[in-house]
Design a protein around this motif. Sequence first.
Motif, PDB file in Angstrom:
ATOM      1  N   ALA B  67       1.104  -0.610  -0.079  1.00  0.00           N
ATOM      2  CA  ALA B  67      -0.299   0.378   0.055  1.00  0.00           C
ATOM      3  C   ALA B  67       1.273   1.077  -0.161  1.00  0.00           C
ATOM      4  N   TYR B  68       1.923   1.029   1.080  1.00  0.00           N
ATOM      5  CA  TYR B  68       2.566   2.531   0.751  1.00  0.00           C
ATOM      6  C   TYR B  68       3.312   2.898  -0.206  1.00  0.00           C
ATOM      7  N   THR B  69       4.180   1.482  -1.112  1.00  0.00           N
ATOM      8  CA  THR B  69       5.120   1.435  -2.203  1.00  0.00           C
ATOM      9  C   THR B  69       3.610   2.281  -3.300  1.00  0.00           C
ATOM     10  N   ALA B  70       2.633   1.695  -3.318  1.00  0.00           N
ATOM     11  CA  ALA B  70       2.188   2.394  -4.505  1.00  0.00           C
ATOM     12  C   ALA B  70       1.611   3.548  -4.049  1.00  0.00           C
ATOM     13  N   GLY B  71       1.362   3.999  -2.288  1.00  0.00           N
ATOM     14  CA  GLY B  71       0.976   5.640  -2.288  1.00  0.00           C
ATOM     15  C   GLY B  71       2.326   6.928  -2.687  1.00  0.00           C
ATOM     16  N   LEU B  72       2.867   6.285  -2.153  1.00  0.00           N
ATOM     17  CA  LEU B  72       4.272   7.444  -2.488  1.00  0.00           C
ATOM     18  C   LEU B  72       4.788   7.482  -4.051  1.00  0.00           C
ATOM     19  N   LEU B  73       4.711   6.198  -4.279  1.00  0.00           N
ATOM     20  CA  LEU B  73       5.270   6.426  -6.250  1.00  0.00           C
ATOM     21  C   LEU B  73       3.986   7.136  -6.651  1.00  0.00           C
ATOM     22  N   SER B  80       1.392   5.624 -12.868  1.00  0.00           N
ATOM     23  CA  SER B  80      -0.004   5.066 -12.796  1.00  0.00           C
ATOM     24  C   SER B  80      -0.039   4.149 -12.183  1.00  0.00           C
ATOM     25  N   MET B  81      -1.656   3.278 -11.589  1.00  0.00           N
ATOM     26  CA  MET B  81      -2.244   2.245 -11.120  1.00  0.00           C
ATOM     27  C   MET B  81      -1.031   1.217 -11.624  1.00  0.00           C
ATOM     28  N   TRP B  82      -1.486   1.174 -12.942  1.00  0.00           N
ATOM     29  CA  TRP B  82      -0.987  -0.056 -13.734  1.00  0.00           C
ATOM     30  C   TRP B  82       0.613  -0.803 -13.745  1.00  0.00           C
ATOM     31  N   MET B  83       0.974   0.283 -13.599  1.00  0.00           N
ATOM     32  CA  MET B  83       2.797   0.478 -13.649  1.00  0.00           C
ATOM     33  C   MET B  83       2.787   0.023 -11.877  1.00  0.00           C
ATOM     34  N   LEU B  84       1.661   0.258 -10.924  1.00  0.00           N
ATOM     35  CA  LEU B  84       2.078  -0.051  -9.532  1.00  0.00           C
ATOM     36  C   LEU B  84       1.640  -1.065  -9.117  1.00  0.00           C
ATOM     37  N   VAL B  85       0.738  -1.558  -9.781  1.00  0.00           N
ATOM     38  CA  VAL B  85       1.072  -3.313  -9.915  1.00  0.00           C
ATOM     39  C   VAL B  85       2.344  -4.398  -9.741  1.00  0.00           C
ATOM     40  N   PRO B  86       2.427  -4.148 -10.783  1.00  0.00           N
ATOM     41  CA  PRO B  86       3.215  -5.213 -10.317  1.00  0.00           C
ATOM     42  C   PRO B  86       5.065  -4.571  -9.417  1.00  0.00           C
ATOM     43  N   LEU B  87       4.912  -3.801  -9.976  1.00  0.00           N
ATOM     44  CA  LEU B  87       5.619  -2.671  -9.084  1.00  0.00           C
ATOM     45  C   LEU B  87       6.004  -2.969  -7.052  1.00  0.00           C
TER      46      LEU B  87
END
Lengths: 295, 348
Positions: B67-73, B80-87
């Motif tokens: 959650a924090y990886t997604a939030g901070l990035l 975008s969300m779609w980059m974040l899912v794999p990251l």
Amino acid sequence: MLEQQLINGLTLGVIYAMIAVGYTMVYGVIELINFAHGEIFMLGAFFCMTFITVFGVPFYLAIFLAMCCCAVCGVLLDIIAYRPLRNSPRLAALITAIGMSIFLQNLALMIWGSRPRPFPKDALPEFFSQTALTFGDVKLTWLQLFIFAVTIAMMVGLNLIITKTKAGTAMRALAQNKQAAALMGINVNRIISFTFILGSSMGAVAGVLVSVFYNTMYPMMGYTAGVKAFAAAVLGGIGSVPGAMIGGVILGVAEALGAGYVSSLYRDGVAYAIMIAVILFRPSGILGRLVGDKA
Amino acid sequence: MSRGNLIKLAAAAILLTFPMTGFASDYLLHVLTLIMVYMVLAMGLNIVPGFCGLLDLGFVGFYGIGAYTAGLLTINYGLSMWMLVPLAALNGAVWGILLGAPTLRLTGDYFAIVTFGFSELVVLFLTNEIWLTRGPLGLPGIEPASIDLSWLSTMINPDWDWYYEFYGETPYFYLAIAMVLGVYFMMRRLEDSRLGRAWYAIREDPLAAASSGINILNYKVIAFAISAGIGALAGCFFARWTLFLSPDMFKFWESFLVLCMVVLGGLGNINGALVGATVLIALGEVLRGVLPTLGLPAETRFMAYGLIMVLIMRFRPAGFIPKIADASLKNPIIIKLKRELKAKGALS
């Protein structure tokens, strides 16, 4: 500065040691991490406070009554939650312990409310807050001396019970080999109850001492204190009573030094970090025998 | 078509059309989405205690990391969300390996305690590293998920609106369905793969598994990494859905709740994890509604959870839909053999 931190750390350490003893004895006998032990510690503080404020009982008697109540709670906990699962998978017992911990925590939250309460100051003997001894800059209050005296007395008493009495011998036998002990005519369930009585009443005293030392108590206090005491038990070697005592003292001092010299924000983190490091590099702890493979 | 598939198809039809019916309030959609987030979490956690038989008390740590990886990035770099899912999933898996590789040789309670300590350290980190996470104030201002296909517009039709923002509960509801389905099918495939069979073997008898050439530690680390990755994936969705994060959301209680779901449904059973998540979240919502009318405070809800867990362990230690532990029990040859042995009285 350093000496003062050391003294404060030692005070906390002996209290952790008292809680850790409860963990380690139960683990030694039934090989269960009694997650609800932290809640027994919290209940001790609240029982003591309730006896003082509601029933007007004097301080020393209130401690004794809190010990009795917590001993009863500990035994009930064993009979209601753990005894039916004696022969079940370990996972089931561990989850039950966590479940009881959450249950008791929220029960206390319901009874006493979520706001931190101060310890009833008027009930305390007046000399507690005065300085007893000074060495240079280091001050030692009567309260700290009282904490040392009580914990040392209880530790010595506990060691006498474990090594000299019949019940203590039976406890040690049980920790070695349950079946063999049962074959020798030991009433296993009664000795386990006895273990819970000893551990829980010591936990109760620790709860009272902590709430007096910090002058606050709240229903969630059992959680962190419980984890730290467990870390102390692991550090000393889980299952070993002298190990738990040493582990508690080391952990208290490490925490005080860590908070003073590294970062006060990670005060609680010191305990977790020590716990993880010890489990990784020496799972049997300082004085323990290796029981990890039994799992 | 088998009965099981018919039920699944009917459930899918009801779910897909649900937001268009008159019953669908924002509240109901929110609860259903929450259930689906916990379904993903329960399926992810299930791998470690369910398939490998190791108690993981630190699962919420990976959820928080995701959650924090997604939030901070997304706040700092506008990803975008779609980059974040794999990251996010990758970051979770990396932490899973970092924690798992040294600790998975521990057994039983020791492993449980190390994972517990890890999740506590994650919460401490999130609370104290204010320069990064804003600490207890939480992390507001996360962008909602969106689909931006404007790069297509020059090729096809520049007049169309090629940008879609996930606004309100309904789009997230559909997104959650997609996520649950994706993870579900992945789990189904995993279960029947060599990997899944190796996990079962390790769970049932580590010694026998090792002597038939299974590298126990490797398989456990893989299990732990996949589990952590799924936890982080759920965290990524959660961040983009609630648009606000705080360290309090990732405390030990969450780990316990997810563990309850897994155990309630039946350890090692994928459908069980889905049932467990539905029952416990729905129960929580019902209790939330019912308790105040009875004049009971909110704390009774958590008391009830604790008590339910104790009672389940007491009466159904294997959960409500216990998994047949040994896959070979379903094997027709073995069933026939057992029947013959029973007839001879050799097997009770």
